[in-house]
Design a protein around this motif. Sequence first.
Motif, PDB file in Angstrom:
ATOM      1  N   UNK A 410       0.840  -1.197   0.000  1.00 41.12           N
ATOM      2  CA  UNK A 410       0.000   0.000   0.000  1.00 41.12           C
ATOM      3  C   UNK A 410       0.881   1.255   0.000  1.00 41.12           C
ATOM      4  N   UNK A 411       0.517   2.225  -0.828  1.00 38.53           N
ATOM      5  CA  UNK A 411       1.222   3.512  -0.848  1.00 38.53           C
ATOM      6  C   UNK A 411       0.287   4.563  -1.455  1.00 38.53           C
ATOM      7  N   UNK A 412       0.573   5.801  -1.154  1.00 35.94           N
ATOM      8  CA  UNK A 412      -0.191   6.919  -1.719  1.00 35.94           C
ATOM      9  C   UNK A 412       0.698   7.645  -2.719  1.00 35.94           C
ATOM     10  N   UNK A 413       0.284   7.781  -3.978  1.00 43.78           N
ATOM     11  CA  UNK A 413       1.100   8.512  -4.966  1.00 43.78           C
ATOM     12  C   UNK A 413       1.345   9.946  -4.512  1.00 43.78           C
ATOM     13  N   UNK A 414       2.541  10.434  -4.755  1.00 40.17           N
ATOM     14  CA  UNK A 414       2.917  11.789  -4.369  1.00 40.17           C
ATOM     15  C   UNK A 414       3.457  12.540  -5.584  1.00 40.17           C
ATOM     16  N   UNK A 415       3.168  13.825  -5.626  1.00 44.13           N
ATOM     17  CA  UNK A 415       3.670  14.685  -6.693  1.00 44.13           C
ATOM     18  C   UNK A 415       5.030  15.225  -6.278  1.00 44.13           C
ATOM     19  N   UNK A 416       6.008  15.126  -7.168  1.00 45.43           N
ATOM     20  CA  UNK A 416       7.353  15.616  -6.861  1.00 45.43           C
ATOM     21  C   UNK A 416       7.384  17.144  -6.908  1.00 45.43           C
ATOM     22  N   UNK A 417       8.509  17.688  -6.467  1.00 42.65           N
ATOM     23  CA  UNK A 417       8.675  19.142  -6.526  1.00 42.65           C
ATOM     24  C   UNK A 417       8.605  19.629  -7.968  1.00 42.65           C
ATOM     25  N   UNK A 418       9.197  18.846  -8.880  1.00 40.96           N
ATOM     26  CA  UNK A 418       9.096  19.199 -10.294  1.00 40.96           C
ATOM     27  C   UNK A 418       7.657  19.055 -10.781  1.00 40.96           C
ATOM     28  N   UNK A 419       6.970  18.022 -10.289  1.00 37.01           N
ATOM     29  CA  UNK A 419       5.580  17.818 -10.682  1.00 37.01           C
ATOM     30  C   UNK A 419       4.666  18.937 -10.238  1.00 37.01           C
ATOM     31  N   UNK A 420       5.012  19.598  -9.114  1.00 42.42           N
ATOM     32  CA  UNK A 420       4.206  20.735  -8.663  1.00 42.42           C
ATOM     33  C   UNK A 420       4.248  21.882  -9.667  1.00 42.42           C
ATOM     34  N   UNK A 421       5.273  21.914 -10.506  1.00 39.66           N
ATOM     35  CA  UNK A 421       5.431  22.990 -11.471  1.00 39.66           C
ATOM     36  C   UNK A 421       4.951  22.588 -12.862  1.00 39.66           C
ATOM     37  N   UNK A 432      -3.071  14.566   0.858  1.00 42.48           N
ATOM     38  CA  UNK A 432      -3.465  13.940   2.122  1.00 42.48           C
ATOM     39  C   UNK A 432      -4.860  13.331   2.039  1.00 42.48           C
ATOM     40  N   UNK A 433      -5.637  13.744   1.034  1.00 44.82           N
ATOM     41  CA  UNK A 433      -6.999  13.228   0.889  1.00 44.82           C
ATOM     42  C   UNK A 433      -7.094  12.137  -0.169  1.00 44.82           C
ATOM     43  N   UNK A 434      -5.971  11.763  -0.769  1.00 41.67           N
ATOM     44  CA  UNK A 434      -5.995  10.758  -1.820  1.00 41.67           C
ATOM     45  C   UNK A 434      -6.000   9.350  -1.227  1.00 41.67           C
ATOM     46  N   UNK A 435      -6.644   8.445  -1.958  1.00 39.66           N
ATOM     47  CA  UNK A 435      -6.616   7.044  -1.570  1.00 39.66           C
ATOM     48  C   UNK A 435      -5.321   6.372  -2.007  1.00 39.66           C
ATOM     49  N   UNK A 436      -5.116   5.158  -1.524  1.00 37.39           N
ATOM     50  CA  UNK A 436      -3.866   4.434  -1.790  1.00 37.39           C
ATOM     51  C   UNK A 436      -3.986   3.572  -3.038  1.00 37.39           C
ATOM     52  N   UNK A 437      -2.814   3.276  -3.635  1.00 37.84           N
ATOM     53  CA  UNK A 437      -2.680   2.260  -4.666  1.00 37.84           C
ATOM     54  C   UNK A 437      -1.982   1.052  -4.026  1.00 37.84           C
ATOM     55  N   UNK A 438      -2.144  -0.106  -4.628  1.00 44.08           N
ATOM     56  CA  UNK A 438      -1.656  -1.333  -3.989  1.00 44.08           C
ATOM     57  C   UNK A 438      -0.593  -2.061  -4.800  1.00 44.08           C
ATOM     58  N   UNK A 460       7.076   6.853 -10.426  1.00 43.30           N
ATOM     59  CA  UNK A 460       5.726   6.379 -10.737  1.00 43.30           C
ATOM     60  C   UNK A 460       5.233   6.933 -12.079  1.00 43.30           C
ATOM     61  N   UNK A 461       5.437   8.229 -12.317  1.00 41.96           N
ATOM     62  CA  UNK A 461       5.012   8.839 -13.581  1.00 41.96           C
ATOM     63  C   UNK A 461       6.178   9.632 -14.146  1.00 41.96           C
ATOM     64  N   UNK A 462       6.591   9.265 -15.371  1.00 40.70           N
ATOM     65  CA  UNK A 462       7.724   9.917 -16.026  1.00 40.70           C
ATOM     66  C   UNK A 462       7.286  10.344 -17.424  1.00 40.70           C
ATOM     67  N   UNK A 463       7.590  11.596 -17.775  1.00 39.25           N
ATOM     68  CA  UNK A 463       7.310  12.117 -19.114  1.00 39.25           C
ATOM     69  C   UNK A 463       8.627  12.451 -19.799  1.00 39.25           C
ATOM     70  N   UNK A 479      -4.335   2.805 -11.112  1.00 38.80           N
ATOM     71  CA  UNK A 479      -4.990   4.116 -11.120  1.00 38.80           C
ATOM     72  C   UNK A 479      -6.503   3.971 -11.023  1.00 38.80           C
ATOM     73  N   UNK A 480      -7.015   2.824 -11.444  1.00 39.64           N
ATOM     74  CA  UNK A 480      -8.463   2.603 -11.415  1.00 39.64           C
ATOM     75  C   UNK A 480      -9.022   2.592  -9.996  1.00 39.64           C
ATOM     76  N   UNK A 481      -8.160   2.363  -8.982  1.00 40.16           N
ATOM     77  CA  UNK A 481      -8.652   2.377  -7.603  1.00 40.16           C
ATOM     78  C   UNK A 481      -9.213   3.748  -7.229  1.00 40.16           C
ATOM     79  N   UNK A 482      -8.612   4.798  -7.770  1.00 41.28           N
ATOM     80  CA  UNK A 482      -9.124   6.145  -7.494  1.00 41.28           C
ATOM     81  C   UNK A 482     -10.518   6.319  -8.085  1.00 41.28           C
ATOM     82  N   UNK A 483     -10.732   5.804  -9.294  1.00 41.85           N
ATOM     83  CA  UNK A 483     -12.046   5.964  -9.922  1.00 41.85           C
ATOM     84  C   UNK A 483     -13.125   5.178  -9.187  1.00 41.85           C
ATOM     85  N   UNK A 484     -12.726   4.119  -8.475  1.00 47.53           N
ATOM     86  CA  UNK A 484     -13.693   3.330  -7.701  1.00 47.53           C
ATOM     87  C   UNK A 484     -13.908   3.896  -6.301  1.00 47.53           C
TER      88      UNK A 484
END
Length: 680
Positions: A410-421, A432-438, A460-463, A479-484
């Motif tokens: 179990x973990x919660x995806x996090x946005x990096x400092x670069x991702x914030x931009x 803090x309000x996001x659900x976990x991925x497994x 987790x996410x690379x462009x 990612x489908x866990x969030x939609x459920x």
Amino acid sequence: MTGTVIFDPLIPWPVLAIVAAIAVFGIILALWRGLSGWALRGLAALVVIAALSGPVYQIEDRAPLTDIVLMIEDESASQTLSDRADQTAQAAEELAAEIESRENTELRRIRVGDSDGDEGTQVMAALNEALAEEPRARVAGVLVVSDGIVHDADQAPDLPAPMHLLQTGRDTDWDRRLIVRNAPAFAIIGEPVTLTLRVEDSGASPAGATTAPLEISVDGGAPEQFNIPIGVDVELPITLPHGGRNVIQFTVPEAEGELTERNNTALIQMNGVRDRLRVLLVSGEPHPGGRTWRNLLKSDSSVDLVHFTILRPPEKQDGVPVDELSLIAFPTRELFLEKINDFDLIIFDRYKRRGILPAIYLDNVTNYINEGGAVLIAAGPDFATADSIFRSPLAPILPAQPTARVIEERYVPMVTELGERHPVTSNLGNPDEWGAWLRQIDVKHRSGELLMTGLDDRPLLVLDRVGEGRVAMLASDHAWLWSRGFEGGGPQLELLRRLAHWMMKEPELEEEALWAEANGQSMRIIRQTLNDEVGPVTVTRPNGDTLEITLEEISPGRFEAQYFGPEIGLYRLQEGEHSAVIGLGPAAPKEFERTIATGEILEPALAQMRGGVIRLEEGLPSIRNVRAGRPAAGRGWIGLTPRSAYETRDVTQAGLLPPWLVLLLAGGFLLAGWLREGRR
């Protein structure tokens, strides 16, 4: 001092009328019966009725009031052409001196400039405001010093006095104007859209001119020149070169002797949109996340989705004859060789090598990316195996390499400092309000921008950008866990939507971009960047002047500044290697739609008020007094109507029939009548 007789009845007029009717009936009855005193009785009744009507002699102490003349001076943009401003100033001063020298006359000077919002010259609005502050009974006339180009003539008030137009301009004036009759706000990229243009000459234009040069520039680039006929609608096909805002500038070079070049340019801002975004989704096997991708892409009406799910791999041997299967063959050659360039995005969702796509097909996918295509890898557990798509010709262009480890924690995806931009992952909400991925596929970051991390800060996410194309990797199939709504869910729909549209090169999701948003004559300059700082933006005005504007960071990666453009036209923005263009003001300013001075616009209103049009080029008119309702303009003269208004300072009233006099007269007449009838 003036004296008048007024009536202030002691009883209401209807009651007084009834009393009078009764008195008349009594007199008629007395006359019918032959009473000799009927006349005296009638005089007594008349005295009583007159007393009841309350006759009063009123004396007023009056002071005459001055007449008011309103002079409206047009200072709009069209009045700056040629020598109209000098004509206006000179005429206004001479008229003011003459009016102020008239006995019992005051002058009100009203200056009218350009209205807000490109509404043109609002002379009648200014006149109505002035009349609201002055008593109409004192207004002796209205003088409008203008070129006659008024945009609210239908709002002319009902005046008790004449209105005149003192028209500026010259008989020799002429002008050339560029008109864009139709300009859609949106157009499909790569498909021509037809604009209708027209070049018109008005006024005393030179004889023999049949064509005019036309220059067309897109996004401030080098202009292309054409010759088009004058006075004829010309249909011009335009093809937008890119998505987002396209600024197209049409210019007719200024001709010698014309009034202005301000109406020789038209700026058209059109948004380029794709007709249909074609997406190929290849799912390696059925799984809950596959439906998530499908639902996301099908919900966008601008996306044309082709989805294949591999249900029966070639190695499966269950003895079922192929001709009895309800499945269709995977059209690999058609999709990955013949029509691959028809797709804007290819998504490999938990795809693994099964011999379905030969190496030559995957090698063609690599070429597709280098030439401007986009590929998204949604990795599942198979990405960490020997059958991983990484073990194919796609490996050199993938931004992350599998370590052969699949993490089921179990973990919660996090946005990096670069991702914030980055526009793809910025402002997605509170983590803090996001659900976990497994599940997460352990990968090593090799290239590109790491926007999101998972367990223990693993990628987790690379462009990444490869050649002319783009590649993205999502190292999880959960990612489908969030939609459920698992553990509250998360911004899955927005994240995947942004990711897909970034890969399809939507302008609003570019991580390094400079653009501006116009609002009237103001612009908001916006710089999106992954850097911590940006340099000043150099703004080049339409007249060539430049200035530097410092931007302020309002959120991570987003810098903004406000700027007011003093001119209408094309502004160029430059910051480092990034540039943009934007048009401020209307495409065709209303003040310059008509530039030749004319009295035709105001003639209906002037005729209704018995005024006239006097050309200042022929000299200043004399001013005469005219009676109300009479013609107030003629050759070389205009008229004002004296109002004879006054102010009442004091009022004195004296009753004409005091009570003692009424009693004496009425009693005397009744007594005389009684005595006359008694002697008979």
